[in-house]
Motif scaffolding. Structure first.
Motif, short mmCIF file in Angstrom:
data_model
loop_
_atom_site.label_atom_id
_atom_site.label_comp_id
_atom_site.label_asym_id
_atom_site.label_seq_id
_atom_site.Cartn_x
_atom_site.Cartn_y
_atom_site.Cartn_z
N VAL A 224 -46.05 -68.02 -31.78
CA VAL A 224 -46.63 -67.42 -30.58
C VAL A 224 -45.72 -67.67 -29.37
O VAL A 224 -45.51 -66.78 -28.54
CB VAL A 224 -48.05 -67.99 -30.33
N GLN A 225 -45.17 -68.86 -29.28
CA GLN A 225 -44.27 -69.19 -28.17
C GLN A 225 -43.04 -68.27 -28.18
O GLN A 225 -42.63 -67.76 -27.14
CB GLN A 225 -43.82 -70.64 -28.27
N VAL A 226 -42.45 -68.04 -29.34
CA VAL A 226 -41.29 -67.15 -29.45
C VAL A 226 -41.66 -65.74 -29.00
O VAL A 226 -40.92 -65.11 -28.24
CB VAL A 226 -40.74 -67.14 -30.89
N LEU A 227 -42.81 -65.25 -29.44
CA LEU A 227 -43.22 -63.90 -29.07
C LEU A 227 -43.51 -63.78 -27.58
O LEU A 227 -43.12 -62.79 -26.94
CB LEU A 227 -44.44 -63.48 -29.90
N ILE A 228 -44.17 -64.77 -27.01
CA ILE A 228 -44.49 -64.72 -25.57
C ILE A 228 -43.22 -64.82 -24.73
O ILE A 228 -43.03 -64.05 -23.78
CB ILE A 228 -45.50 -65.83 -25.21
N GLU A 229 -42.34 -65.77 -25.06
CA GLU A 229 -41.11 -65.93 -24.27
C GLU A 229 -40.21 -64.71 -24.37
O GLU A 229 -39.68 -64.23 -23.37
CB GLU A 229 -40.35 -67.17 -24.71
N SER A 230 -40.05 -64.20 -25.56
CA SER A 230 -39.18 -63.02 -25.74
C SER A 230 -39.78 -61.79 -25.08
O SER A 230 -39.08 -61.02 -24.44
CB SER A 230 -38.95 -62.76 -27.23
N GLY A 231 -41.08 -61.62 -25.21
CA GLY A 231 -41.74 -60.48 -24.58
C GLY A 231 -41.71 -60.55 -23.07
O GLY A 231 -41.46 -59.55 -22.38
N SER A 232 -41.95 -61.74 -22.52
CA SER A 232 -41.93 -61.87 -21.07
C SER A 232 -40.51 -61.67 -20.52
O SER A 232 -40.33 -61.07 -19.45
CB SER A 232 -42.49 -63.23 -20.63
N ALA A 233 -39.50 -62.13 -21.24
CA ALA A 233 -38.12 -61.90 -20.79
C ALA A 233 -37.80 -60.41 -20.80
O ALA A 233 -37.14 -59.90 -19.89
CB ALA A 233 -37.14 -62.67 -21.68
#
Length: 137
Positions: free
Chosen positions: A107-116
């Motif tokens: 979830v952290q990877v998806l949130i960080e990548s999506g927000s970037a």
């Protein structure tokens, strides 16, 4: 006569504040990973490189905040790097790592990548990033 520093005539807008905040947060996280105070299951490089990338993010965030000309392209590059790095590693190079990660890390990877990725779109399409300073004189 001494020259007085020129006062700022613009201030960062809300969109630019989001980008600067994200770069500052991520820069500190990379720097803390580099010195060993933050442990990441996705350590992709050496601690020295993480520390240097962290300082670069902090420097770019400061340049964006004060309005240094030419600071938007490096910010776009660092955000694109963050957006694509995990996906490239986890989908193309080593897909077996994705299966071993905990749900929270995924979830952290998806949130960080999506927000970037969203922040890249903000830098590319929301103009102006700075607004005039209201001076009622």
């Amino acid at each position: 006569m001494t020259s007085q520093p020129k006062e700022a005539t613009t201030i960062p807008g809300p969109a630019l504040s989001l980008v600067v905040g994200w770069l500052t947060f991520r820069g500190l996280a990379w720097w803390l990973t580099g010195i060993g105070w933050l442990n990441s299951p996705l350590l992709l490089s050496t601690p020295l490189l993480d520390g240097l990338v962290g300082f670069m993010c902090l420097a770019i965030a400061r340049q964006l905040w004060v309005g240094t000309p030419g600071s938007v392209p490096p910010a776009i590059l660092i955000l694109l790097m963050h957006t694509t790095l995990h996906f490239y590693l986890l989908i193309y190079l080593r897909p077996e790592i994705w299966l071993t990660l905990e749900a929270w890390t995924k979830v952290q990877v998806l949130i960080e990548s999506g927000s970037a990725a969203v922040l890249v779109l903000i830098l590319l399409f929301i103009r102006p990033l700075r607004r005039p300073l209201n001076t009622d004189e």
